[in-house]
Design an enzyme around this catalytic site. Structure first.
Site, PDB file in Angstrom:
ATOM      1  N   GLN A  48      -5.336  -1.302   9.904  1.00 25.63           N
ATOM      2  CA  GLN A  48      -4.985  -2.774   9.264  1.00 25.63           C
ATOM      3  C   GLN A  48      -5.417  -3.668  10.151  1.00 25.63           C
ATOM      4  O   GLN A  48      -5.270  -3.929  11.479  1.00 25.63           O
ATOM      5  CB  GLN A  48      -3.571  -2.646   8.948  1.00 25.63           C
ATOM      6  N   LYS A  56       0.892  -1.275   0.089  1.00 27.38           N
ATOM      7  CA  LYS A  56       0.165  -0.055   0.094  1.00 27.38           C
ATOM      8  C   LYS A  56       0.975   1.205   0.130  1.00 27.38           C
ATOM      9  O   LYS A  56       0.721   2.027  -0.793  1.00 27.38           O
ATOM     10  CB  LYS A  56      -1.156   0.020   1.286  1.00 27.38           C
ATOM     11  N   ASP A  95     -11.128   2.606   3.770  1.00 25.30           N
ATOM     12  CA  ASP A  95     -11.498   1.100   3.795  1.00 25.30           C
ATOM     13  C   ASP A  95     -13.044   0.452   3.522  1.00 25.30           C
ATOM     14  O   ASP A  95     -13.271  -0.467   3.329  1.00 25.30           O
ATOM     15  CB  ASP A  95     -10.941   0.551   4.898  1.00 25.30           C
TER      16      ASP A  95
HETATM   17  N1  GUN Z   1      -6.606  -7.025   6.387  1.00 22.22           N
HETATM   18  C1  GUN Z   1      -6.746  -7.810   5.309  1.00 22.22           C
HETATM   19  N2  GUN Z   1      -7.225  -6.827   4.356  1.00 22.22           N
HETATM   20  C2  GUN Z   1      -7.416  -5.816   4.733  1.00 22.22           C
HETATM   21  C3  GUN Z   1      -8.138  -4.708   4.068  1.00 22.22           C
HETATM   22  O1  GUN Z   1      -8.493  -4.627   3.144  1.00 22.22           O
HETATM   23  N3  GUN Z   1      -8.084  -3.619   5.035  1.00 22.22           N
HETATM   24  C4  GUN Z   1      -7.691  -3.609   6.359  1.00 22.22           C
HETATM   25  N4  GUN Z   1      -7.840  -2.509   6.880  1.00 22.22           N
HETATM   26  N5  GUN Z   1      -7.106  -4.852   6.941  1.00 22.22           N
HETATM   27  C5  GUN Z   1      -7.087  -5.628   6.141  1.00 22.22           C
END
Ligand code: GUN
Length: 284
Positions: A92, A48, A117
């Site tokens: 996350q 990311k 998200d």
């Molecule tokens: N953990 C696995 N995929 C994601 C996601 O798309 N966003 C977040 N915040 N955590 C994750």
């Protein structure tokens, strides 16, 4: 016949490149909150951050020790909500065990306008109502829908089988498919005789997190197979789908890695730009 490989890497790169002018114009800032050192999270977050750097998007990584308290996190979230320079942020997942029971309280505190998200009740509720209201949809389901649409795979009228019912992938994805007029079969870990359902799918999407769950005998010839799984087997990363054998039955299939993963990142950054646009509209 071997299936067409649906490259998430190629499409995500195209989307990210198309975002560059908007990044330049709007100058959004994305923040990632990480707690602890889950190895999968380390890897997702690296990607990311790298994608932000690739398109010139400002970003910050707030990395807390697993011992961080609930109160400290709430304070951080409130600070991010109030900081006008922060466009959007994510918490996350998974959280360390100690914080998991408070996860709903943490998400309830996130400003929905900064929830890139798309995990807050407000954004999930909008997504639930209609595809017209999907302003900040959850990144992985949004990435999968883009991958299908941009590859000319029709959703309307098709039988879509989603394996997995998590709040961040399976459930919102099912809703987004129904909102695009698919007939949905939602399977999960309590489903008996999974094969009897997957065999009906024109589109089969597995987000179960179990290596080799979906085998060639479970797929209708010509179906489209999307693999959301990211499972570590020894030193290698594999999906939920037995790729080597399923590719001979399916008409199209996503690889792991290089399928859904990069699309999640592209959708997240796309949401950050959307969030900035909406914030500017609210100010004017
Ligand atoms: N953990 C696995 N995929 C994601 C996601 O798309 N966003 C977040 N915040 N955590 C994750």
């Amino acid at each position: 016949m071997s299936a067409r490989i649906l490259s998430g890497t190629d499409l995500a790169n195209k989307i990210l490149t198309s975002l560059k002018p908007m990044v330049k114009k709007l100058d959004p800032k994305l923040v990632i909150i990480q707690i602890g050192n889950d190895p999968a999270s380390d890897s997702y977050i690296r990607k990311k951050l790298q994608s932000c750097d690739d398109i010139g998007m400002r970003r910050e990584h707030l990395h807390f020790d697993a011992s961080v308290t609930f109160d400290e996190l709430m304070k951080t979230i409130r600070t991010l909500n109030e900081d006008d320079d922060v466009t959007g942020y994510i918490l996350q997942l998974p959280l360390p065990q100690m914080l998991q029971e408070n996860e709903p309280l943490l998400f309830r505190e996130i400003d929905p306008y900064k929830d890139i998200d798309g995990f807050t009740a407000y954004n999930l509720g909008k997504m639930f109502l209609s595809s017209d209201f999907e302003h900040l949809p959850p990144a992985t389901p949004a990435g999968i829908i883009s991958l299908l649409e941009q590859n000319g795979i029709e959703i309307e009228g098709k039988c879509a089988v989603v394996v997995g019912a998590s709040n961040i992938v399976g459930k919102p994805l099912g809703t987004m498919l129904v909102n695009r007029n698919a007939t949905l079969i939602q399977c999960h870990k309590f489903t008996h005789d999974l094969r009897s359902y997957t065999l009906q799918g024109d589109i089969v999407i597995s987000a179960a997190g179990k290596a080799n769950l979906i085998t060639a005998d479970m797929i209708k010839p010509g179906a489209v197979v999307i693999d959301v799984g990211m499972n570590r087997v020894g030193d290698t990363l594999v999906g939920d789908v037995d790729f080597e054998n399923v590719k001979d039955v399916a008409s199209a299939i996503t690889p792991v890695p290089g399928g859904v993963g990069p699309m999640t990142v592209a959708s997240l950054l796309q949401n950050c730009i959307r969030a900035k646009e909406r914030q500017l509209e609210r100010k004017s």
